[in-house]
Design a protein around this motif. Structure first.
Motif, PDB file in Angstrom:
ATOM      1  N   ARG A 263     -17.061  -3.908  -2.046  1.00 27.05           N
ATOM      2  CA  ARG A 263     -16.466  -2.923  -1.136  1.00 27.05           C
ATOM      3  C   ARG A 263     -17.176  -2.962   0.218  1.00 27.05           C
ATOM      4  O   ARG A 263     -18.400  -2.915   0.279  1.00 27.05           O
ATOM      5  CB  ARG A 263     -16.538  -1.522  -1.719  1.00 27.05           C
ATOM      6  CG  ARG A 263     -15.776  -0.496  -0.883  1.00 27.05           C
ATOM      7  CD  ARG A 263     -15.514   0.799  -1.639  1.00 27.05           C
ATOM      8  NE  ARG A 263     -16.645   1.702  -1.625  1.00 27.05           N
ATOM      9  CZ  ARG A 263     -17.320   2.121  -2.683  1.00 27.05           C
ATOM     10  NH1 ARG A 263     -16.986   1.668  -3.888  1.00 27.05           N
ATOM     11  NH2 ARG A 263     -18.321   2.957  -2.580  1.00 27.05           N
ATOM     12  N   GLU A 281       1.373  -4.686  -0.170  1.00 23.50           N
ATOM     13  CA  GLU A 281       0.200  -4.045  -0.735  1.00 23.50           C
ATOM     14  C   GLU A 281      -0.940  -4.185   0.258  1.00 23.50           C
ATOM     15  O   GLU A 281      -1.211  -5.270   0.769  1.00 23.50           O
ATOM     16  CB  GLU A 281      -0.180  -4.688  -2.067  1.00 23.50           C
ATOM     17  CG  GLU A 281       0.812  -4.428  -3.187  1.00 23.50           C
ATOM     18  CD  GLU A 281       0.311  -4.952  -4.517  1.00 23.50           C
ATOM     19  OE1 GLU A 281      -0.839  -5.432  -4.580  1.00 23.50           O
ATOM     20  OE2 GLU A 281       1.078  -4.888  -5.499  1.00 23.50           O
ATOM     21  N   GLY A 282      -1.610  -3.084   0.557  1.00 23.03           N
ATOM     22  CA  GLY A 282      -2.699  -3.119   1.517  1.00 23.03           C
ATOM     23  C   GLY A 282      -2.219  -2.936   2.935  1.00 23.03           C
ATOM     24  O   GLY A 282      -1.018  -2.960   3.233  1.00 23.03           O
ATOM     25  N   TYR A 283      -3.173  -2.789   3.855  1.00 25.41           N
ATOM     26  CA  TYR A 283      -2.866  -2.355   5.211  1.00 25.41           C
ATOM     27  C   TYR A 283      -3.168  -3.408   6.277  1.00 25.41           C
ATOM     28  O   TYR A 283      -3.314  -3.074   7.445  1.00 25.41           O
ATOM     29  CB  TYR A 283      -3.635  -1.064   5.511  1.00 25.41           C
ATOM     30  CG  TYR A 283      -3.160   0.071   4.642  1.00 25.41           C
ATOM     31  CD1 TYR A 283      -2.088   0.871   5.030  1.00 25.41           C
ATOM     32  CD2 TYR A 283      -3.752   0.308   3.408  1.00 25.41           C
ATOM     33  CE1 TYR A 283      -1.636   1.904   4.219  1.00 25.41           C
ATOM     34  CE2 TYR A 283      -3.310   1.340   2.592  1.00 25.41           C
ATOM     35  CZ  TYR A 283      -2.249   2.125   3.002  1.00 25.41           C
ATOM     36  OH  TYR A 283      -1.792   3.140   2.197  1.00 25.41           O
ATOM     37  N   ALA A 293      -8.676  -7.532   0.308  1.00 22.38           N
ATOM     38  CA  ALA A 293      -7.591  -6.575   0.509  1.00 22.38           C
ATOM     39  C   ALA A 293      -8.068  -5.414   1.378  1.00 22.38           C
ATOM     40  O   ALA A 293      -9.189  -4.916   1.194  1.00 22.38           O
ATOM     41  CB  ALA A 293      -7.101  -6.038  -0.827  1.00 22.38           C
ATOM     42  N   VAL A 294      -7.218  -5.025   2.344  1.00 26.24           N
ATOM     43  CA  VAL A 294      -7.457  -3.773   3.069  1.00 26.24           C
ATOM     44  C   VAL A 294      -6.838  -2.689   2.194  1.00 26.24           C
ATOM     45  O   VAL A 294      -5.669  -2.342   2.324  1.00 26.24           O
ATOM     46  CB  VAL A 294      -6.841  -3.796   4.481  1.00 26.24           C
ATOM     47  CG1 VAL A 294      -7.227  -2.535   5.244  1.00 26.24           C
ATOM     48  CG2 VAL A 294      -7.288  -5.038   5.247  1.00 26.24           C
ATOM     49  N   LYS A 295      -7.643  -2.188   1.280  1.00 17.83           N
ATOM     50  CA  LYS A 295      -7.137  -1.411   0.148  1.00 17.83           C
ATOM     51  C   LYS A 295      -6.679  -0.020   0.523  1.00 17.83           C
ATOM     52  O   LYS A 295      -5.682   0.485   0.001  1.00 17.83           O
ATOM     53  CB  LYS A 295      -8.226  -1.329  -0.930  1.00 17.83           C
ATOM     54  CG  LYS A 295      -7.792  -0.672  -2.227  1.00 17.83           C
ATOM     55  CD  LYS A 295      -6.744  -1.513  -2.932  1.00 17.83           C
ATOM     56  CE  LYS A 295      -6.386  -0.924  -4.303  1.00 17.83           C
ATOM     57  NZ  LYS A 295      -5.359  -1.736  -4.991  1.00 17.83           N
ATOM     58  N   ALA A 296      -7.432   0.644   1.402  1.00 17.04           N
ATOM     59  CA  ALA A 296      -7.123   2.042   1.722  1.00 17.04           C
ATOM     60  C   ALA A 296      -7.614   2.356   3.127  1.00 17.04           C
ATOM     61  O   ALA A 296      -8.483   1.667   3.676  1.00 17.04           O
ATOM     62  CB  ALA A 296      -7.773   2.972   0.701  1.00 17.04           C
ATOM     63  N   LEU A 304     -12.248  -2.243   2.538  1.00 17.26           N
ATOM     64  CA  LEU A 304     -11.972  -3.604   2.090  1.00 17.26           C
ATOM     65  C   LEU A 304     -12.420  -3.755   0.648  1.00 17.26           C
ATOM     66  O   LEU A 304     -13.495  -3.290   0.271  1.00 17.26           O
ATOM     67  CB  LEU A 304     -12.703  -4.628   2.959  1.00 17.26           C
ATOM     68  CG  LEU A 304     -12.519  -4.547   4.476  1.00 17.26           C
ATOM     69  CD1 LEU A 304     -13.210  -5.723   5.146  1.00 17.26           C
ATOM     70  CD2 LEU A 304     -11.055  -4.490   4.862  1.00 17.26           C
ATOM     71  N   GLN A 305     -11.606  -4.424  -0.144  1.00 16.94           N
ATOM     72  CA  GLN A 305     -11.921  -4.640  -1.559  1.00 16.94           C
ATOM     73  C   GLN A 305     -11.852  -6.131  -1.873  1.00 16.94           C
ATOM     74  O   GLN A 305     -10.927  -6.820  -1.444  1.00 16.94           O
ATOM     75  CB  GLN A 305     -10.942  -3.853  -2.443  1.00 16.94           C
ATOM     76  CG  GLN A 305     -11.289  -3.852  -3.917  1.00 16.94           C
ATOM     77  CD  GLN A 305     -10.305  -3.005  -4.711  1.00 16.94           C
ATOM     78  OE1 GLN A 305      -9.177  -3.417  -4.968  1.00 16.94           O
ATOM     79  NE2 GLN A 305     -10.717  -1.816  -5.055  1.00 16.94           N
TER      80      GLN A 305
END
Length: 356
Positions: A263, A281-283, A293-296, A304-305
Motif C-alpha cells: 500500500r 476498476e480503480g481511479y 491499482a489506484v484502489k481508492a 495505491l494497491q
C-alpha cells in the motif's frame, strides 16, 4: 512521456501535458476527417484552453463546440468565432447573454429539443438582423436530451422554421457508444420527411471520442464533435481507441506515505483524479506500473494497491497517473503545465468552472 528533471520544480498534484502528443493527436484525427470528408468540430470541454481551440481550428476544424454559454464566452473573448452550443438555453438572463454573444461572433449555432426552448430563442432573436441557426437535438440511443423519434424532430423543425428570428439548420445527436447504425436510421428518416416538406437540412452533427475511428461509417453525418481525443485517457485506452503514448495529460503526484506492504499513498485524491470510473476498476493508470491499482480516493489522498512482496516506491517519489476521464480532471485545475523538450509553460484553464 519521459519525466523531465524539471518536474521537481512543480508542486504536486498537478497536470502535465506533452505538447508533442497534443500536436500528433490533433493532426492525426484532422487527417482522418479530411480523408473521409467529415467536418471536425472539436468540443473544448476537454481542455478548456483557447490556445488549444485555436490550434484545432488552424489544423482544419470547421469550428468548435461548447456546452455552456460561459465556455463559449471565454472562447469568443479569445477570438474563436464559429461556435456550436450543444445545450438547451432557458431563461431571460441566459438568453440575453446568448444574444450578446451572437452579435459579436461570426457564427453561433444552438440546439433545442422542445418548444419551450424554441419559443424563448425566437423571442430573444425576433429583431435580429440575421436569424439564429438552430439544430434539433435527437436522442438516438444515448438516453439524454433529444426528441425521441424522427417525426418529433420534423415537428420541431417545422416550428423553428415558422418562428421569427430563427433558422432551422439541421439535426444533432450525441449517441451511445457503438450507436452509429441508430444515428443513420434516425437521421435518414427525418431527412426524408423534411425533404417532402421542402425543409433543407444541411447539417447533421454527431459525436463521441469512443467511436472516433468509425465516424465515416455513418454517411448521413456531415460533422463530428469530439473532445477527449486531444488528451486521451484511460477509458479510451481500455476501449482500444488509443495507446498509452497517445495520452498527453498525466497527473503528476508524489508518494507521501508507505504505511504497509502493498500500500502506498499519493497526494492526488478525488479533487484531482475525480471519482469517475466509466466502468473501470480503480481511479487511474499508474504509468510504468500496470500491476498497481489506484484502489481508492479520499479528497486529498489516493491509495495505491499492489503485491505486498514488491518494493516499488519510496516516500517522496514522483509518479504519473493517466486519469480515467481526463475532461473532468481539466475542470478541477486552475492551470496545467505544458511540456516540450524539457521546457515547461504554465497556462490557465480559462474555461473551467464556467457552468452557466
Amino acid at each position: 512521456m519521459a519525466q523531465s528533471p524539471q518536474y521537481s520544480e512543480l508542486d504536486t498534484p498537478c497536470a502535465v501535458v506533452n505538447l508533442d502528443v497534443v500536436d500528433r493527436n490533433i493532426d492525426t484525427y484532422q487527417a482522418y476527417c479530411d480523408k473521409h470528408g467529415i467536418g471536425l468540430r472539436p468540443h473544448i470541454k476537454t481542455h478548456k484552453i483557447p490556445a488549444f481551440a485555436a490550434q484545432q481550428v488552424k489544423a482544419g476544424a470547421i469550428g468548435i463546440t461548447c456546452q455552456k454559454i460561459g465556455e463559449a464566452e471565454v472562447m469568443a473573448d479569445a477570438g474563436l468565432d464559429d461556435i456550436l452550443l450543444t445545450y438547451n438555453v432557458l431563461g431571460d438572463r441566459k438568453l440575453t447573454r446568448l444574444r450578446a454573444l451572437f452579435d459579436r461572433v461570426k457564427n453561433l449555432r444552438v440546439v433545442a429539443d422542445n418548444a419551450v426552448v424554441v419559443d424563448g430563442l425566437s423571442k430573444a432573436f425576433a429583431d435580429s438582423a440575421k436569424p439564429l441557426e438552430v439544430l434539433v437535438e435527437c436522442d438516438t440511443g444515448g438516453g439524454r436530451c433529444g426528441v425521441q423519434n424522427p417525426a418529433k424532430a420534423v415537428d420541431l423543425a417545422q416550428k423553428i422554421t415558422s418562428l421569427p428570428g430563427l433558422k432551422f439548420i439541421g439535426l444533432m445527436t450525441y449517441p451511445a457508444t457503438g450507436g452509429g447504425s441508430k444515428v443513420e436510421a434516425f437521421f435518414t428518416k427525418a431527412m426524408a420527411e423534411l425533404e417532402t416538406l421542402g425543409i433543407n437540412c444541411p447539417v447533421r452533427s454527431s459525436g463521441g471520442t469512443p467511436d472516433m475511428w468509425l465516424a465515416h461509417e455513418v454517411p448521413s453525418v456531415t460533422e463530428h464533435r469530439i473532445g477527449t481525443y486531444i488528451y486521451n485517457d484511460r477509458s479510451l485506452m481500455a476501449k482500444g481507441v488509443c495507446k498509452e503514448d497517445d495520452c498527453a495529460l498525466r497527473v503528476l503526484t508524489e508518494i507521501v506515505s508507505l504505511p504497509a506492504p502493498g500500500r502506498a499513498i499519493i497526494d492526488a485524491g478525488s479533487k484531482v483524479l475525480t471519482s469517475d470510473l466509466l466502468g473501470l476498476e480503480g481511479y487511474g493508470y499508474v504509468v510504468g506500473h500496470p500491476e498497481v491499482a489506484v484502489k481508492a480516493l479520499s479528497e486529498e489522498h489516493g491509495i495505491l494497491q499492489f503485491d505486498p512482496t514488491l518494493k516499488l516506491f519510496e516516500i517522496g517519489q514522483r509518479i504519473e497517473v493517466i486519469p480515467n476521464h481526463v475532461c473532468v480532471v481539466s475542470n478541477m485545475l486552475d492551470q496545467v503545465h505544458l511540456v516540450r523538450d524539457g521546457d515547461i509553460e504554465t497556462v490557465e484553464v480559462a474555461a473551467r468552472g464556467c457552468v452557466l
